[in-house]
Motif scaffolding. Structure first.
Motif, PDB file in Angstrom:
ATOM      1  N   LYS A 165     -95.643  59.673  -3.642  1.00 50.46           N
ATOM      2  CA  LYS A 165     -95.744  61.061  -3.299  1.00 50.46           C
ATOM      3  C   LYS A 165     -94.762  62.006  -3.833  1.00 50.46           C
ATOM      4  O   LYS A 165     -93.511  61.659  -3.738  1.00 50.46           O
ATOM      5  CB  LYS A 165     -95.857  61.506  -1.762  1.00 50.46           C
ATOM      6  CG  LYS A 165     -96.197  62.876  -1.438  1.00 50.46           C
ATOM      7  CD  LYS A 165     -96.542  63.100  -0.075  1.00 50.46           C
ATOM      8  CE  LYS A 165     -95.317  63.111   0.713  1.00 50.46           C
ATOM      9  NZ  LYS A 165     -95.394  63.359   2.213  1.00 50.46           N
ATOM     10  N   LYS A 167     -92.618  65.248  -4.832  1.00 48.62           N
ATOM     11  CA  LYS A 167     -92.498  66.537  -4.469  1.00 48.62           C
ATOM     12  C   LYS A 167     -92.498  67.397  -5.712  1.00 48.62           C
ATOM     13  O   LYS A 167     -91.908  67.108  -6.663  1.00 48.62           O
ATOM     14  CB  LYS A 167     -91.062  66.526  -3.893  1.00 48.62           C
ATOM     15  CG  LYS A 167     -90.904  65.876  -2.746  1.00 48.62           C
ATOM     16  CD  LYS A 167     -91.367  66.477  -1.488  1.00 48.62           C
ATOM     17  CE  LYS A 167     -91.157  65.686  -0.199  1.00 48.62           C
ATOM     18  NZ  LYS A 167     -91.744  66.170   0.858  1.00 48.62           N
ATOM     19  N   ASP A 203     -96.626  67.167  -2.847  1.00 50.76           N
ATOM     20  CA  ASP A 203     -96.412  67.623  -1.880  1.00 50.76           C
ATOM     21  C   ASP A 203     -95.533  69.123  -2.104  1.00 50.76           C
ATOM     22  O   ASP A 203     -94.263  68.961  -2.685  1.00 50.76           O
ATOM     23  CB  ASP A 203     -95.418  66.852  -0.881  1.00 50.76           C
ATOM     24  CG  ASP A 203     -94.883  67.490   0.432  1.00 50.76           C
ATOM     25  OD1 ASP A 203     -95.474  68.830   0.706  1.00 50.76           O
ATOM     26  OD2 ASP A 203     -94.289  66.842   1.376  1.00 50.76           O
ATOM     27  N   GLU A 229    -100.332  68.248  -0.450  1.00 51.61           N
ATOM     28  CA  GLU A 229     -99.884  68.273   0.867  1.00 51.61           C
ATOM     29  C   GLU A 229     -99.227  69.728   0.952  1.00 51.61           C
ATOM     30  O   GLU A 229     -98.294  70.135   0.110  1.00 51.61           O
ATOM     31  CB  GLU A 229     -99.007  67.109   1.016  1.00 51.61           C
ATOM     32  CG  GLU A 229     -98.251  67.216   2.472  1.00 51.61           C
ATOM     33  CD  GLU A 229     -97.506  65.956   2.748  1.00 51.61           C
ATOM     34  OE1 GLU A 229     -97.999  64.842   2.433  1.00 51.61           O
ATOM     35  OE2 GLU A 229     -96.363  65.841   3.320  1.00 51.61           O
ATOM     36  N   GLU A 230     -99.211  70.384   1.916  1.00 52.14           N
ATOM     37  CA  GLU A 230     -98.614  71.745   2.431  1.00 52.14           C
ATOM     38  C   GLU A 230     -98.388  72.376   1.130  1.00 52.14           C
ATOM     39  O   GLU A 230     -97.261  72.915   0.777  1.00 52.14           O
ATOM     40  CB  GLU A 230     -97.255  71.366   2.929  1.00 52.14           C
ATOM     41  CG  GLU A 230     -97.399  70.719   4.383  1.00 52.14           C
ATOM     42  CD  GLU A 230     -95.811  71.128   4.896  1.00 52.14           C
ATOM     43  OE1 GLU A 230     -94.727  70.455   4.204  1.00 52.14           O
ATOM     44  OE2 GLU A 230     -95.855  71.588   6.142  1.00 52.14           O
ATOM     45  N   GLU A 259     -97.970  69.603   8.977  1.00 51.01           N
ATOM     46  CA  GLU A 259     -96.579  68.968   9.221  1.00 51.01           C
ATOM     47  C   GLU A 259     -95.520  69.785   9.624  1.00 51.01           C
ATOM     48  O   GLU A 259     -94.764  69.626  10.837  1.00 51.01           O
ATOM     49  CB  GLU A 259     -95.920  68.362   7.842  1.00 51.01           C
ATOM     50  CG  GLU A 259     -94.537  67.940   7.874  1.00 51.01           C
ATOM     51  CD  GLU A 259     -94.170  67.666   6.568  1.00 51.01           C
ATOM     52  OE1 GLU A 259     -94.876  67.283   5.577  1.00 51.01           O
ATOM     53  OE2 GLU A 259     -92.956  67.820   6.185  1.00 51.01           O
TER      54      GLU A 259
HETATM   55 MG    MG Z   1     -94.790  66.739   3.613  1.00 48.46          MG
END
Ligand code: MG
Length: 368
Positions: A165, A167, A203, A229-230, A259
Motif C-alpha cells: 500500500k 502512501k 492511501d 483508501e481515505e 479509519e
Molecule cells: Mg490509512
C-alpha cells in the motif's frame, strides 16, 4: 467448531485476581517517513501490554491503546460476568481488557482465538505491507526520489510481502499541489513497473479532493489498483463523484474508508449506499468486541472489512486472527517489525500470507 458449540458455563469457575500493565516497545525494520497528513512515523511505537490473571492460575494478555485504563475495575469479578466467548467483552468497564480477555478465554477453552470467533476465514491470511511512505522525500538534505520508495518495496518483498500500500498525497503538505500529484503518479508507475504482479493499493490519508481523486483514478486505470483508501474525509457527495467515475469506466477499484475518527453510523450508511466497499475501523481502538458485533451487518450490506492495524506490529496479528475468525476480511494491513520481549514466531509470513498458529489464545509469548 463454532462458538455455538461451547457450553454456556464454559468460562465459569475463574475469577480475576490481577490486572497489570507494562510498556511495550516495537521496532520497525527502518525509519518510517511521512504521509499526506503527518510527519515522520519514527522507528517503532510504544503501547501498553495488559495482563489479566485468574485464581485458577491462567493468564492472558493483549495490547491496549487509549486513555489511561482503570486496572482495578475488574479485580475480584468472575470471568463469565465480563466476557462471553460468543460475544466478547460484556461489561463496559472491561473494554480496556478486550484483547487480553480474548487471549485469556481462548486459552482457558484450549482453542485459538480465531476458532473462538467462529473460524469463518482461511488460516493463511493475505496481507500487504503498510510501510511504504514518502521515502522519496527523505532524507530532507538529500532526498532519494523514487529510488527511496523502491528500496522500501524491495526490503518488504524480501521479507515475504507480495502486496504494497503506497502512501500518496504529497501535495497536501510536503510539495506544491501539482508537483506532488505528479510525483504520486511517478512513484506508482515505478512500483507497478518493478512489481507487475503485486497487489497495489494507495492511501491518501485524506490528502486529496474529490476532483483530484477522479483525476488520479483516470491515470491510475492502467495500474490495476486494488483499492484507494481515505481519499478525503468521508462525505457523501465526494464519494458519489468517485463512484460515478468508477462505474462509468467499468473500474473494479475498491473504495476503503472509516479509519480516521470514524462516525461508524455514517460509514455504514455510505456502504449501504454503495459508496464504500471496504471498512477500516481500527483493530484496537474500535476493538475486537465491536468488530464481532458489527461484522454480520457489514457482510449483509455487501461490504468487506480490513481493520486498520498501522502502529504496533502486533496489531497485524490481531487483525489476522479477526480475518480467520470472522471472515469477510480479504486482506489485512501488515506492519513490519518486532516487539521487544514478545515471541511472535508462531506466526509466519510467506508468499504474502500470514499463517496463523493452532495454539490456544493468540499464541504470543510475553516475557518479563
Ligand atoms: Mg490509512
Amino acid at each position: 467448531m463454532s462458538t455455538a458449540a461451547l457450553p454456556a458455563d464454559a468460562l465459569s469457575g475463574h475469577r480475576i485476581t490481577s490486572v497489570d500493565s507494562a510498556p511495550l516497545r516495537s521496532r520497525y525494520p527502518r525509519t518510517i517517513g511521512r504521509n499526506a497528513r503527518l510527519g515522520a512515523h519514527g522507528d517503532g511505537p510504544e503501547a501498553l501490554a495488559i495482563t489479566v490473571r485468574t485464581d485458577t492460575g491462567v493468564s492472558g494478555w493483549g495490547i491496549y491503546e487509549g486513555p489511561e485504563p482503570d486496572l482495578g475495575a475488574c479485580i475480584g469479578l468472575p470471568l463469565e460476568e465480563i466476557f462471553d466467548p460468543a460475544v466478547g467483552v460484556i461489561a463496559p468497564r472491561a473494554l480496556p481488557l478486550d484483547i487480553a480477555l480474548h487471549d485469556l478465554a481462548a486459552t482457558i477453552l484450549g482453542i485459538p482465538v480465531h476458532r473462538m470467533l467462529g473460524g469463518h476465514g482461511a488460516l493463511a491470511v493475505d496481507c500487504y505491507s503498510g510501510a511504504i511512505y514518502f521515502d522519496d522525500l527523505d532524507p530532507e538534505q538529500d532526498p532519494r526520489g523514487t529510488a527511496g520508495v523502491l528500496a522500501s518495496c524491495a526490503a518488504d518483498w524480501e521479507a515475504g510481502y507480495r502486496a504494497f500500500k503506497l502512501k500518496i498525497g504529497r501535495g497536501n503538505r510536503w510539495m506544491p499541489v501539482v508537483a506532488g500529484f505528479d510525483r504520486d503518479l511517478e512513484v506508482l508507475q515505478a512500483v507497478r513497473t518493478a512489481y507487475p504482479g503485486a497487489r497495489l493499493m494507495v492511501d491518501m490519508n485524506d490528502g486529496y479532493s474529490p476532483e483530484q481523486t477522479v483525476r488520479f483514478l483516470d491515470t491510475a486505470q492502467e495500474w490495476d489498483l486494488f483499492w484507494i483508501e481515505e481519499p478525503f474525509a468521508e462525505h457523501r457527495s465526494g464519494l458519489a463523484l468517485v463512484r460515478e467515475h468508477l462505474t462509468r469506466n467499468g473500474s473494479e477499484v475498491l473504495v476503503a474508508d472509516g479509519e480516521f475518527e470514524p462516525d461508524v453510523g455514517l460509514v455504514l450508511d455510505l456502504a449501504r449506499e454503495g459508496l464504500l466497499d471496504v471498512l477500516l475501523m481500527d483493530v484496537l481502538s474500535f476493538g475486537f468486541t465491536a468488530w464481532r458485533r458489527l461484522m454480520p451487518t457489514v457482510h449483509e450490506i455487501g461490504a468487506v472489512a480490513s481493520p486498520h492495524a498501522w502502529g504496533h506490529p502486533l496489531k497485524t496479528l490481531y487483525a489476522a486472527q479477526l480475518a480467520a475468525g470472522l471472515g469477510n476480511i480479504d486482506v489485512v494491513e501488515s506492519v513490519p517489525g518486532t516487539t521487544d520481549g514478545v515471541d511472535a514466531s508462531a506466526y509466519r509470513l510467506q508468499d504474502g500470507r500470514i499463517t496463523l498458529p493452532a495454539t490456544p489464545g493468540f499464541a504470543l509469548e510475553l516475557s518479563g
